[in-house]
Design an enzyme around this catalytic site. Sequence first.
Site, PDB file in Angstrom:
ATOM      1  N   PRO A 193      14.195  83.225  47.235  1.00  0.00           N
ATOM      2  CA  PRO A 193      15.617  82.953  46.983  1.00  0.00           C
ATOM      3  C   PRO A 193      16.397  84.121  46.385  1.00  0.00           C
ATOM      4  O   PRO A 193      17.533  83.940  45.982  1.00  0.00           O
ATOM      5  CB  PRO A 193      15.549  81.794  45.996  1.00  0.00           C
ATOM      6  N   GLY A 195      15.401  86.406  43.784  1.00  0.00           N
ATOM      7  CA  GLY A 195      15.141  86.851  42.408  1.00  0.00           C
ATOM      8  C   GLY A 195      14.817  88.337  42.354  1.00  0.00           C
ATOM      9  O   GLY A 195      15.446  89.104  41.623  1.00  0.00           O
ATOM     10  N   CYS A 311       1.766  84.957  44.100  1.00  0.00           N
ATOM     11  CA  CYS A 311       1.580  84.120  42.909  1.00  0.00           C
ATOM     12  C   CYS A 311       0.311  83.292  43.115  1.00  0.00           C
ATOM     13  O   CYS A 311       0.315  82.090  42.951  1.00  0.00           O
ATOM     14  CB  CYS A 311       2.798  83.253  42.643  1.00  0.00           C
TER      15      CYS A 311
END
Lengths: 386, 200
Positions: A193, A195, A311
């Site tokens: 998105p 970041g 992640c």
Amino acid sequence: MSNSGSYNNPVLFPGNEYSRMLSEKYHYKEWMISRFLNYIPDAEDLLKYVDTKSNLHTYIRANTLKIDPNSLKVRLLEKGFKLKNTIVDEVFEVINHGSDQFTKKVTSGVSTGVSSSSSMDSLIRNPSARISSNQIKEEQSNSKERKLPSLGSTFEYLKGYYYIQDLSSGVAVSEMDIHPSDDFHVLDMAAAPGGKTTHIAQKLNNLGKIVACESNPNRLPSLVFNLSRMGVKNTLVLKIKSEDIMQLGFRFDRVLLDAPCTCEGIILKDESRKRSRTIRDLNICSNRQKRMILAGFEALKPGGIMIYSTCSFAPEENEMIIQFLIDKFKNAQIEPLNYGSSGLTTFNDIIFSSNMNQTRRFYPHLHDTNGFFIAKIRKSTEPDGV
Amino acid sequence: MDFSLRKLERVQNLMEFRKPNRAEKTILKKSFSKWGIFEYYDETNLFIKISETIPNDKKVYICSASFNSLDSLLEYDLVSLGLKIGVMRKKKFILGLNFAELVLEKKKNEEFSFPHVVITEKAVNLVCFGRDIMGNSIIHCSEGIASNQILMIINKNHELVGIGRARYDSELLLQPNLVTVDTVENIGTYYLQEENFGLE
């Protein structure tokens, strides 16, 4: 030396009494636990940590395109938020954003018994974060007096003065070694998105050029929205599969590949991932990551730097992908990073290149961040070699 | 203008992202002048994109100097380029919040001469979520505002909160217990809308 033939498929480990017990206690699939026990230090501590919602740490990144970090800090302090500095200058930890802060601090005080794995880790985990019972009582009474707005609805948030983002993501961008200039070009291969894209834009001071790729049309609006909120003028958003980036015929000084992954590292935020992921997902992600990293590396100018991150804790999505790249290209070199625990040098019967320990892993129970992996690869000026 | 040049311009006008043509430049320069930032027009890098959903609407984007009309990247399926600052409709430029931010940024060290109202902190929180402005919430308004005129809504720190439309002339904007400024766009709903319909 790497055992390059063995890392094509995800590795499964036989279960035992211990893994079964942990699986039942913490509601994970057993194959995940068996794997965790083989590559996560103090795996049971991680499971315990992740099982406590109040251990979730919240970080914000000041948008230096719009505000000076210290001015933002002063404004949020005036609103009653308590901010703590972190290893990244523009990133702050918000320590009193929610209603369950006090139990959170109590449990984090207990869990700090976990020892850090390296001296670098101690830079991240700040021992002063432990607070006394008097402080907790004081915070409780303050909180009763003043109800805090949610971090996503403050005037400062709407103005784009900050972005809510994990510290580990901030570290990934700060390791990109970005020099603001008009002819500096950066590729963000999986941008939504936005970041990390907006962080890169602020590192570039809105100069140069960022090409942000996103192939999923459902994720594009959030990317465009965040670029607009943060006042980013130097970014071009392309709806393209990043594997096809070479079609553009354009080379970049920096490439960020924050690869789509199984997200093992954010189970604390999304508990469904304890059971929703399968070994097949791991295989699919791993294969896609291999295609993406090859495309990203090819799009890099000689001398350029690529940051690869996920992640996830899974070696199949991390060290194995980096090993795959350096086995393919002689001019791909792993560069050292400043923070986090060392990357794995072995996994099961696979031995990675010795400098794989220069890649970095972040563990929630050791670093107070999401589970994260970062590798910094430089494309040397020698000719490509396959 | 000969036939081939006209044809070239027509083709260029249909391109996804392109530089403003002569007529569009005139409209944009007028708007820059109206809001007191004419001298900055030449240093801004503007692009135009024809709206896919509203015929005749042209979206105006501002981006860093590193993008130019010959950029090979512009030939691809672009979703966005820089910041959208407004829309051109029927030979008029309708400013968006990013244009207003640009004006405030350029004028931050000067006394504001453009139409604006400064509102109370309490009103800021309401305007951010779409409410119109009562006269009692206005701390100060610029002189010479006419009814129906577009103006900027700012807080006491001179930060943009939204864009409004005056219901009355300047002298009557501070009337108590009456909505005197309609909120046209604000940072809260604007972003919500952008998030939902960012791609229109």
